[in-house]
Design an enzyme around this catalytic site. Sequence first.
Site, PDB file in Angstrom:
ATOM      1  N   CYS A 213      -2.051   9.456   2.655  1.00  0.00           N
ATOM      2  CA  CYS A 213      -1.601   8.859   1.390  1.00  0.00           C
ATOM      3  C   CYS A 213      -2.500   9.244   0.220  1.00  0.00           C
ATOM      4  O   CYS A 213      -2.046   9.345  -0.908  1.00  0.00           O
ATOM      5  CB  CYS A 213      -1.541   7.342   1.513  1.00  0.00           C
ATOM      6  SG  CYS A 213      -3.112   6.622   2.025  1.00  0.00           S
TER       7      CYS A 213
ATOM      8  N   GLU B 268       0.887  -1.176   0.000  1.00  0.00           N
ATOM      9  CA  GLU B 268       0.000   0.000   0.000  1.00  0.00           C
ATOM     10  C   GLU B 268       0.914   1.211   0.000  1.00  0.00           C
ATOM     11  O   GLU B 268       1.435   1.609   1.040  1.00  0.00           O
ATOM     12  CB  GLU B 268      -0.894  -0.033   1.256  1.00  0.00           C
ATOM     13  CG  GLU B 268      -1.866  -1.194   1.298  1.00  0.00           C
ATOM     14  CD  GLU B 268      -3.079  -0.969   0.388  1.00  0.00           C
ATOM     15  OE1 GLU B 268      -3.391   0.189   0.046  1.00  0.00           O
ATOM     16  OE2 GLU B 268      -3.706  -1.977  -0.007  1.00  0.00           O
TER      17      GLU B 268
END
Length: 466
Positions: A254, A220
């Site tokens: 993110c 991720e």
Amino acid sequence: MSAAAKITTSSVDAAQVVSELRATFRTGRTKPIGWRKAQLRRFRDMVKENEDRMAQALKEDLGRPHYEAILAEVHYLLSEAEEAIDAVADWMEPVYTSAPLALQPGTAYIKPEPLGVVLIIAPWNYPIQLALAPLIGAISAGNCAVLKPSEVAPASSKLMAELVPKYLDTQCVRVVEGAVPETTALLEQRWDHIFFTGGERVGKIVMTAAAKHLTPVTLELGGKSPCIVHKSANLKVSARRIIWGKGLNAGQTCIAPDYILVEESIKDRFVGELKAAITDFYGTDTKASPDYSRIVSDRHFDRLVTLMQGGNVLAGGQHDKASRFLALTLIDGVSMDAPLMQEEIFGPLLPIVTVKDMNEAVDIVTSRQKPLALYAFAGDRKTQDFILSNTSSGGVCINDTVQHFLVPGLPFGGVGTSGVGAYHGKFSFDTFSHSKGVLNKPTWVDPSVRYPPYSKGQLKITRFLL
Ligand code: NAD
């Protein structure tokens, strides 16, 4: 003292930890639905009963406002855990599929099975949620797990190291605190899966280490998530949603909007709306707002202040190293080659790039690495579809930012350099499971058509039946 140096961990005997968990896994302890549900319920209690301590740790690590700590970390974990408690029995059920005629009688099905002993490595920006959410998937799928929180968020790391063994089965779940040396020692071991959340550079280190053992990975990662603003967009609402997404955790998210691509004809009006949203949310002095986070470390603060110099500041720009405060800053006149437009910003700087039309916006996006998220702001459906069909990204929000993360039925993950694999809800269970294909054949009938000596007629029949 750097944030990383604040953690003092005794050296980890990584091999010992893995071998103990492997021994437990072999006993079958983690496989029954009873163990999984009981652990998930304990997990939910851990989060519920320690909500305030979690918010406090996030305040210490990131100056995180209470509202954001609860919404983005605690509440999110609770809803993921609740969903897993309710659905894990269904997720574990075999999925039947039909076998061809030539294989009849026979029953074909997919049986999900746990992978074994898995490693979860977490980043510092949502240090509790991004460590514990994958653990929900690992437990639901019946694995043993080691959790390595980020040393850059030491209060959160310490809290998880205290709570996890108090609430969860220590024979199956461990927390190993530490920085690079400890993580390196962990990565030298053979795992059945590695789930890593962090930056691209360390992602490559993780994948290289995993390759030695042919261990599958979920990565991720991050990247530059663009906001494309078309002239048909509701400018006020779009501006407010972009500033909200960028302001969360002071841009250290993110999927934070990284930069804006706005059509020339609406740029000035849109910049006006962005400025108005900043003042509406944080007042005229952002530093005094209780709803605005701080930059995690001096290193990141210095990096961001240097990046800021890559263009003209239209709003914000105020900063204070002692408190690691950096205002939400709108920047224009940025060259596409400037570091500000090359590296993931991961802070409250928001470059605004003017484009002629949507073709140019899409060209800019597709000439770069595929982003983790893409935000398309347009009132008309045709433009929305045009952006959606002509770009590739981990996920998309149309007319909003960040919120797709909160939909449990959507897979969350990147594509290309923004990540490998996905999780959340059932996708987490799948990530930590192997889909074993099974064909079960009874023996009460055994047609000779499959066996030698072969004849032309046999081939004809078998081809017809397969
Ligand atoms: P990072 O890659 O620096 O660190 C992540 C983890 O890797 C930490 O636990 C750290 O201890 C470990 N690590 C660091 N250096 C290492 C090394 N040399 N060898 C082995 N392990 C090492 O990431 P970060 O700074 O904590 O987080 C920021 C990055 O994470 C950003 O790029 C952001 O986009 C990304 N991110 C992605 C998601 C997502 O869900 N896709 C979520 C949050 C953050």
